[in-house]
Design an enzyme around this catalytic site. Sequence first.
Site, PDB file in Angstrom:
ATOM      1  N   ASP A 174      44.205 -17.436  28.687  1.00  0.00           N
ATOM      2  CA  ASP A 174      44.017 -16.921  27.328  1.00  0.00           C
ATOM      3  C   ASP A 174      44.456 -15.460  27.248  1.00  0.00           C
ATOM      4  OD1 ASP A 174      43.326 -16.234  24.778  1.00  0.00           O
ATOM      5  OD2 ASP A 174      41.292 -17.062  24.870  1.00  0.00           O
TER       6      ASP A 174
ATOM      7  N   SER B  48      46.360 -12.869  24.517  1.00  0.00           N
ATOM      8  CA  SER B  48      46.752 -12.758  23.109  1.00  0.00           C
ATOM      9  C   SER B  48      48.253 -12.562  22.930  1.00  0.00           C
ATOM     10  CB  SER B  48      46.013 -11.592  22.463  1.00  0.00           C
ATOM     11  OG  SER B  48      46.470 -11.401  21.149  1.00  0.00           O
ATOM     12  N   ALA B  49      48.772 -13.185  21.870  1.00  0.00           N
ATOM     13  CA  ALA B  49      50.184 -12.992  21.504  1.00  0.00           C
ATOM     14  C   ALA B  49      50.446 -11.549  21.075  1.00  0.00           C
ATOM     15  CB  ALA B  49      50.563 -13.956  20.377  1.00  0.00           C
ATOM     16  N   ASP B  50      49.380 -10.782  20.832  1.00  0.00           N
ATOM     17  CA  ASP B  50      49.561  -9.362  20.473  1.00  0.00           C
ATOM     18  C   ASP B  50      50.320  -8.623  21.574  1.00  0.00           C
ATOM     19  OD1 ASP B  50      47.972  -9.933  18.281  1.00  0.00           O
ATOM     20  OD2 ASP B  50      46.246  -8.731  18.931  1.00  0.00           O
TER      21      ASP B  50
ATOM     22  N   VAL C 246      47.234  -8.735  14.698  1.00  0.00           N
ATOM     23  CA  VAL C 246      48.056  -7.588  15.083  1.00  0.00           C
ATOM     24  C   VAL C 246      49.500  -8.048  15.302  1.00  0.00           C
ATOM     25  CG1 VAL C 246      48.482  -5.910  16.934  1.00  0.00           C
ATOM     26  CG2 VAL C 246      46.159  -6.211  16.014  1.00  0.00           C
TER      27      VAL C 246
ATOM     28  N   LYS D 253      43.905 -17.859  10.120  1.00  0.00           N
ATOM     29  CA  LYS D 253      44.265 -16.731  10.982  1.00  0.00           C
ATOM     30  C   LYS D 253      45.709 -16.960  11.439  1.00  0.00           C
ATOM     31  CE  LYS D 253      43.085 -14.967  15.576  1.00  0.00           C
ATOM     32  NZ  LYS D 253      42.160 -15.131  16.719  1.00  0.00           N
TER      33      LYS D 253
ATOM     34  N   GLU E 212      46.118  -4.454   8.999  1.00  0.00           N
ATOM     35  CA  GLU E 212      46.119  -5.918   9.179  1.00  0.00           C
ATOM     36  C   GLU E 212      45.054  -6.608   8.340  1.00  0.00           C
ATOM     37  OE1 GLU E 212      44.007  -7.868  12.138  1.00  0.00           O
ATOM     38  OE2 GLU E 212      43.574  -6.082  13.326  1.00  0.00           O
TER      39      GLU E 212
ATOM     40  N   LYS F 176      38.502  -3.715  24.074  1.00  0.00           N
ATOM     41  CA  LYS F 176      37.090  -4.127  24.095  1.00  0.00           C
ATOM     42  C   LYS F 176      36.758  -4.848  25.373  1.00  0.00           C
ATOM     43  CE  LYS F 176      35.525  -5.585  19.758  1.00  0.00           C
ATOM     44  NZ  LYS F 176      36.817  -5.657  19.116  1.00  0.00           N
TER      45      LYS F 176
HETATM   46  N1  PSU Z   1      39.685  -7.249  17.931  1.00  0.00           N
HETATM   47  C1  PSU Z   1      38.818  -6.680  17.077  1.00  0.00           C
HETATM   48  N2  PSU Z   1      38.824  -7.048  15.769  1.00  0.00           N
HETATM   49  C2  PSU Z   1      39.716  -7.973  15.294  1.00  0.00           C
HETATM   50  C3  PSU Z   1      40.639  -8.555  16.210  1.00  0.00           C
HETATM   51  C4  PSU Z   1      40.592  -8.172  17.506  1.00  0.00           C
HETATM   52  O1  PSU Z   1      38.033  -5.855  17.462  1.00  0.00           O
HETATM   53  O2  PSU Z   1      39.681  -8.281  14.097  1.00  0.00           O
HETATM   54  C5  PSU Z   1      41.652  -9.531  15.681  1.00  0.00           C
HETATM   55  C6  PSU Z   1      43.007  -8.826  15.490  1.00  0.00           C
HETATM   56  O3  PSU Z   1      43.603  -9.338  14.318  1.00  0.00           O
HETATM   57  C7  PSU Z   1      43.787  -9.266  16.703  1.00  0.00           C
HETATM   58  C8  PSU Z   1      43.268 -10.672  16.879  1.00  0.00           C
HETATM   59  O4  PSU Z   1      45.183  -9.242  16.538  1.00  0.00           O
HETATM   60  O5  PSU Z   1      41.877 -10.565  16.624  1.00  0.00           O
HETATM   61  C9  PSU Z   1      43.527 -11.220  18.251  1.00  0.00           C
HETATM   62  O6  PSU Z   1      43.264 -12.570  18.275  1.00  0.00           O
HETATM   63  P1  PSU Z   1      43.692 -13.442  19.542  1.00  0.00           P
HETATM   64  O7  PSU Z   1      42.863 -12.917  20.679  1.00  0.00           O
HETATM   65  O8  PSU Z   1      43.354 -14.830  19.177  1.00  0.00           O
HETATM   66  O9  PSU Z   1      45.155 -13.222  19.727  1.00  0.00           O
HETATM   67 MN    MN Z   2      43.754 -16.280  22.665  1.00  0.00          MN
END
Ligand code: PSU
Ligand code: MN
Length: 304
Positions: A139, A141-143, A107, A87, A25, A160
């Site tokens: 909140d 994530s869309a992941d 992701v 992003k 990614e 994490k």
């Molecule tokens: N966690 C990490 N390093 C990262 C990310 C997450 O330790 O770089 C990044 C990844 O690209 C992940 C994104 O898909 O953050 C998630 O962002 P959000 O929580 O806004 O969906």
């Molecule tokens: Mn988010």
Amino acid sequence: MNKFLQISPEVKKALKENRPVVALESTIISHGMPYPQNVETALKVESIVREHGAIPATIAIINGKLTVGCTKEEIDLLGREGLKVTKVSRRDLPFIVAKGINGATTVAATMYIAALAGVKVFATGGIGGVHRGAATTMDISADLDELAQTNVMVVCAGAKSILDIGLTLECLETRGVAVVGYGTEDLPAFYTRKSGFKVDYRLDTAKEIALAYKCKVDLGLKSGMLVANPIPEQYSMDADYINSNIDAALKECETLGIHGKATTPYLLDKVQKLTGGQSLDANIQLVFNNAKLASEIAVELSKM
Ligand code: PSU
Ligand code: MN
């Protein structure tokens, strides 16, 4: 082929010949690490993938094209421009494509593009998940939803503790996404080898993981699979030390009212600053470790 896809000749050839390819990614490059470590890490990850018999395919949006197999120059640009690069998660894809600009894919977006190109295995550091306090902020994530609907295996170092790990696992379960522990029953917590939460399945070899993924596909189950690979012992951090710094970063995030897509990058940066770069070193090493495992899995998968 999708008209917005731009696959490098090397990756295209590998896919055609059913040779192993590993997706990587780009949000981790532009938003997850500082320059120049981000570029150095991204390039080293590519060479680790090659050393383990697979072809790397770093994914990003370049001039509006869904690019699979970024060049060295493109990786350098994504790293140097850092936060200036948008992003891009799933919802952002059409807008960045319409504008014809560059984007660093999360992701979720990387999985989507990998699937369009036919890449099955993807290595990263950490995925997004359910944030702490999500019961009120929502909140998430869309992941996680991408893992529910896109056929790509994601190799990460667990969840994490900037996230609510327990709720992240619940969300994955609801979405039909299995979490595999590589050589461990305990879900790794990114900087540390253990989180205190259990994985769904412990598998000890790349071959077993590849076979489980192949069975998932052959069963017609359209979803991802999450493989959690513990950080190597020698690079793992003291749990109390990292967690107290994460707590401090979370508090500051709340005080500043940071929310939405800025949250994860803010927390990553803050933790890196608070630990004087120690967490960055750990982050880099665990990404290397994941690239190696993902390559081994991709190699096994290509033989099946
Ligand atoms: N966690 C990490 N390093 C990262 C990310 C997450 O330790 O770089 C990044 C990844 O690209 C992940 C994104 O898909 O953050 C998630 O962002 P959000 O929580 O806004 O969906
Ligand atoms: Mn988010």
